[in-house]
Design a protein around this motif. Structure first.
Motif, PDB file in Angstrom:
ATOM      1  N   LEU A   1       0.838  -1.193   0.000  1.00 59.41           N
ATOM      2  CA  LEU A   1       0.000   0.000   0.000  1.00 59.41           C
ATOM      3  C   LEU A   1       0.871   1.239   0.000  1.00 59.41           C
ATOM      4  CD1 LEU A   1      -1.419   0.657   3.572  1.00 59.41           C
ATOM      5  CD2 LEU A   1       0.267  -1.103   3.118  1.00 59.41           C
ATOM      6  N   SER A   2       0.245   2.372  -0.264  1.00 62.35           N
ATOM      7  CA  SER A   2       0.955   3.646  -0.218  1.00 62.35           C
ATOM      8  C   SER A   2       0.753   4.267   1.162  1.00 62.35           C
ATOM      9  CB  SER A   2       0.416   4.579  -1.305  1.00 62.35           C
ATOM     10  OG  SER A   2       1.019   5.849  -1.225  1.00 62.35           O
ATOM     11  N   TRP A   3       1.859   4.647   1.811  1.00 65.27           N
ATOM     12  CA  TRP A   3       1.777   5.275   3.135  1.00 65.27           C
ATOM     13  C   TRP A   3       2.436   6.648   3.045  1.00 65.27           C
ATOM     14  CZ3 TRP A   3      -0.488   3.062   7.525  1.00 65.27           C
ATOM     15  CH2 TRP A   3      -0.370   3.815   8.687  1.00 65.27           C
ATOM     16  N   ASP A   4       1.618   7.689   3.081  1.00 66.93           N
ATOM     17  CA  ASP A   4       2.115   9.057   2.908  1.00 66.93           C
ATOM     18  C   ASP A   4       2.929   9.205   1.626  1.00 66.93           C
ATOM     19  OD1 ASP A   4       0.907  10.057   5.167  1.00 66.93           O
ATOM     20  OD2 ASP A   4       2.646   9.747   6.455  1.00 66.93           O
ATOM     21  N   GLY A   5       2.523   8.475   0.589  1.00 69.94           N
ATOM     22  CA  GLY A   5       3.202   8.569  -0.693  1.00 69.94           C
ATOM     23  C   GLY A   5       4.369   7.624  -0.854  1.00 69.94           C
ATOM     24  N   TYR A   6       4.772   6.942   0.218  1.00 68.23           N
ATOM     25  CA  TYR A   6       5.876   5.992   0.144  1.00 68.23           C
ATOM     26  C   TYR A   6       5.343   4.568  -0.070  1.00 68.23           C
ATOM     27  CZ  TYR A   6       8.860   9.620   2.229  1.00 68.23           C
ATOM     28  OH  TYR A   6       9.551  10.773   2.484  1.00 68.23           O
ATOM     29  N   PRO A   7       6.057   3.755  -0.849  1.00 71.96           N
ATOM     30  CA  PRO A   7       5.684   2.333  -0.935  1.00 71.96           C
ATOM     31  C   PRO A   7       5.834   1.675   0.441  1.00 71.96           C
ATOM     32  CG  PRO A   7       7.217   2.926  -2.687  1.00 71.96           C
ATOM     33  CD  PRO A   7       7.206   4.070  -1.713  1.00 71.96           C
ATOM     34  N   ALA A   8       4.835   0.912   0.845  1.00 69.54           N
ATOM     35  CA  ALA A   8       4.870   0.285   2.163  1.00 69.54           C
ATOM     36  C   ALA A   8       4.327  -1.135   2.078  1.00 69.54           C
ATOM     37  CB  ALA A   8       4.064   1.095   3.170  1.00 69.54           C
ATOM     38  N   CYS A   9       4.720  -1.933   3.029  1.00 68.93           N
ATOM     39  CA  CYS A   9       4.271  -3.325   3.110  1.00 68.93           C
ATOM     40  C   CYS A   9       3.718  -3.574   4.510  1.00 68.93           C
ATOM     41  CB  CYS A   9       5.434  -4.271   2.808  1.00 68.93           C
ATOM     42  SG  CYS A   9       4.985  -6.027   2.877  1.00 68.93           S
ATOM     43  N   LEU A  10       2.435  -3.893   4.566  1.00 70.72           N
ATOM     44  CA  LEU A  10       1.765  -4.192   5.839  1.00 70.72           C
ATOM     45  C   LEU A  10       1.698  -5.700   6.019  1.00 70.72           C
ATOM     46  CD1 LEU A  10      -0.087  -3.459   8.296  1.00 70.72           C
ATOM     47  CD2 LEU A  10      -2.013  -3.557   6.685  1.00 70.72           C
ATOM     48  N   THR A  11       2.147  -6.173   7.165  1.00 69.61           N
ATOM     49  CA  THR A  11       2.099  -7.601   7.469  1.00 69.61           C
ATOM     50  C   THR A  11       1.324  -7.813   8.767  1.00 69.61           C
ATOM     51  OG1 THR A  11       4.242  -7.981   6.415  1.00 69.61           O
ATOM     52  CG2 THR A  11       3.434  -9.699   7.897  1.00 69.61           C
ATOM     53  N   ILE A  12       0.341  -8.698   8.718  1.00 72.57           N
ATOM     54  CA  ILE A  12      -0.424  -9.080   9.912  1.00 72.57           C
ATOM     55  C   ILE A  12      -0.278 -10.577  10.086  1.00 72.57           C
ATOM     56  CG2 ILE A  12      -2.656  -8.988  11.085  1.00 72.57           C
ATOM     57  CD1 ILE A  12      -3.542  -6.871   9.074  1.00 72.57           C
ATOM     58  N   VAL A  13       0.282 -10.988  11.220  1.00 82.66           N
ATOM     59  CA  VAL A  13       0.453 -12.405  11.531  1.00 82.66           C
ATOM     60  C   VAL A  13      -0.520 -12.765  12.639  1.00 82.66           C
ATOM     61  CG1 VAL A  13       2.044 -14.196  12.312  1.00 82.66           C
ATOM     62  CG2 VAL A  13       2.878 -12.332  10.855  1.00 82.66           C
ATOM     63  N   PHE A  14      -1.330 -13.782  12.403  1.00 80.75           N
ATOM     64  CA  PHE A  14      -2.393 -14.149  13.331  1.00 80.75           C
ATOM     65  C   PHE A  14      -1.980 -15.320  14.212  1.00 80.75           C
ATOM     66  CE2 PHE A  14      -4.325 -12.281   9.574  1.00 80.75           C
ATOM     67  CZ  PHE A  14      -5.160 -11.324  10.134  1.00 80.75           C
ATOM     68  N   ASP A  15      -2.175 -15.110  15.523  1.00 78.25           N
ATOM     69  CA  ASP A  15      -2.041 -16.186  16.491  1.00 78.25           C
ATOM     70  C   ASP A  15      -3.446 -16.503  16.968  1.00 78.25           C
ATOM     71  OD1 ASP A  15      -1.029 -18.053  18.186  1.00 78.25           O
ATOM     72  OD2 ASP A  15       0.409 -16.711  19.156  1.00 78.25           O
ATOM     73  N   GLU A  16      -3.584 -17.398  17.915  1.00 79.76           N
ATOM     74  CA  GLU A  16      -4.918 -17.829  18.331  1.00 79.76           C
ATOM     75  C   GLU A  16      -5.754 -16.672  18.863  1.00 79.76           C
ATOM     76  OE1 GLU A  16      -7.042 -21.388  20.920  1.00 79.76           O
ATOM     77  OE2 GLU A  16      -4.905 -20.992  21.129  1.00 79.76           O
ATOM     78  N   TYR A  17      -5.152 -15.801  19.664  1.00 79.39           N
ATOM     79  CA  TYR A  17      -5.913 -14.726  20.296  1.00 79.39           C
ATOM     80  C   TYR A  17      -5.342 -13.345  20.034  1.00 79.39           C
ATOM     81  CZ  TYR A  17      -8.165 -18.504  22.861  1.00 79.39           C
ATOM     82  OH  TYR A  17      -8.860 -19.638  23.185  1.00 79.39           O
ATOM     83  N   GLN A  18      -4.434 -13.212  19.079  1.00 76.60           N
ATOM     84  CA  GLN A  18      -3.845 -11.905  18.844  1.00 76.60           C
ATOM     85  C   GLN A  18      -3.340 -11.805  17.406  1.00 76.60           C
ATOM     86  OE1 GLN A  18      -0.600 -11.618  21.621  1.00 76.60           O
ATOM     87  NE2 GLN A  18       0.767 -12.881  20.388  1.00 76.60           N
ATOM     88  N   ALA A  19      -3.061 -10.576  17.004  1.00 83.85           N
ATOM     89  CA  ALA A  19      -2.484 -10.319  15.695  1.00 83.85           C
ATOM     90  C   ALA A  19      -1.257  -9.424  15.877  1.00 83.85           C
ATOM     91  CB  ALA A  19      -3.494  -9.639  14.781  1.00 83.85           C
ATOM     92  N   GLU A  20      -0.156  -9.836  15.301  1.00 83.24           N
ATOM     93  CA  GLU A  20       1.077  -9.042  15.348  1.00 83.24           C
ATOM     94  C   GLU A  20       1.186  -8.269  14.041  1.00 83.24           C
ATOM     95  OE1 GLU A  20       5.868  -9.823  15.207  1.00 83.24           O
ATOM     96  OE2 GLU A  20       4.619 -11.185  16.406  1.00 83.24           O
ATOM     97  N   VAL A  21       1.417  -6.970  14.144  1.00 82.10           N
ATOM     98  CA  VAL A  21       1.364  -6.081  12.984  1.00 82.10           C
ATOM     99  C   VAL A  21       2.735  -5.445  12.753  1.00 82.10           C
ATOM    100  CG1 VAL A  21       0.247  -4.051  11.982  1.00 82.10           C
ATOM    101  CG2 VAL A  21      -1.059  -5.598  13.460  1.00 82.10           C
ATOM    102  N   ARG A  22       3.114  -5.393  11.474  1.00 86.89           N
ATOM    103  CA  ARG A  22       4.381  -4.756  11.106  1.00 86.89           C
ATOM    104  C   ARG A  22       4.154  -3.935   9.838  1.00 86.89           C
ATOM    105  NH1 ARG A  22       9.991  -5.519  11.635  1.00 86.89           N
ATOM    106  NH2 ARG A  22      11.183  -4.940   9.773  1.00 86.89           N
TER     107      ARG A  22
END
Length: 280
Positions: free
Chosen positions: A24-45
């Motif tokens: 996705l574009s973030w403030d005009g910069y190329p960006a990569c969003l990663t969401i890793v799912f565990d049983e009860y949580q999501a880790e975001v980068r």
């Protein structure tokens, strides 16, 4: 996860059983969003190509966006409590308890996807979306192409938009939309946005009608009262639910959905899921 897995070529999204990675574009910069799912949580980068001098605001906005994407701001417990015993909706809730409406990363993505999808099949819309993303030319260092923002779309000439598969009328609609956003008159990213007022503004733009507005507000803002009575898949799901021999009319579907306001968008999501929901 199925919603983000629609493009089998994985141009801008990669989905595994436990993760979602999106360009996705973030403030005009190329960006990569990663969401890793565990049983009860999501880790975001979020990995941004380029200088990022304000990590705290980025983190706060990122959390809001991801919570919205995952439907965590949707009070579905209230909806299910109210309709669990309903003779028709109750069946759908029992088959897919906890169903939330998946959102895209930004309101502009939701609105542009709705414009692309006007009066064509999902398969055709996905193909056009893929070509439009590539035409915009923003690619993250991870290899994922980034869904463009309004400025990036406005930089494409009409021939590039047409080559991506957009009709002449949809090309004009994109021009009108990007001009409205570029003039600072139309605001999509306002945190205190009144979605119904925004919907009224969008309806004034050439080429944007009720289905486009309702779909975009649902996918972009999580508006649970979006009335998708003109959606063919919603009509088809309603025909199955009510055991009707023919697909109901738009007027019939609108009347039936009206009884469930302010939850019409969430009801539509359950109707969409009829074909894929597990059966007892």
């Amino acid at each position: 996860m199925a919603f983000h897995r629609r493009d089998h070529e994985e141009v801008a999204e990669r989905v595994t059983p436990c993760s979602l990675t999106k360009g996705l574009s973030w403030d005009g910069y190329p960006a990569c969003l990663t969401i890793v799912f565990d049983e009860y949580q999501a880790e975001v980068r979020l990995d941004i190509d380029g200088d990022c001098n304000h990590p705290a605001p980025v983190a706060a906005l990122l959390e809001r966006r991801v919570r919205s994407m995952l439907g965590l701001t949707q009070p579905i417990e209230e909806f299910e409590r109210q309709y669990r015993q309903h003779p028709q909706l109750g069946v759908l809730i029992q088959r897919l308890p906890g169903l939330r409406i998946p959102l895209v990363a930004t309101p502009f993505e939701a609105l542009s996807w709705a414009i692309i999808g006007q009066q064509i099949s999902v398969h055709a819309a996905i193909s056009i979306r893929r070509r439009l993303i590539r035409a915009a030319g923003a690619r993250h260092s991870s290899g994922l192409w980034c869904y463009p923002n309004a400025h990036q779309i406005s930089q494409l000439d009409d021939s590039s938009l047409r080559a991506a598969g957009l009709s002449m009328s949809k090309t004009r609609t994109f021009r009108v939309l990007c001009d409205a956003l570029g003039s600072d008159g139309l605001q999509l990213e306002n945190e205190s946005c009144n979605v119904e007022a925004l919907g009224a503004e969008l309806l004034q733009l050439h080429g944007i009608g009720p289905w486009t507005v309702n779909y975009a507000l649902m996918r972009g803002y999580g508006w649970l009262d979006a009335s998708l009575h003109g959606d063919v898949a919603v009509q088809r799901g309603l025909a199955q639910l009510l055991a009707m021999p023919h697909k109901p009319s738009e007027a019939h579907t609108k009347s039936w959905l009206a009884d469930f306001s302010p939850w019409r968008g969430l009801v539509a999501a359950h109707l969409w899921a009829i074909d894929v929901a597990p059966r007892n």
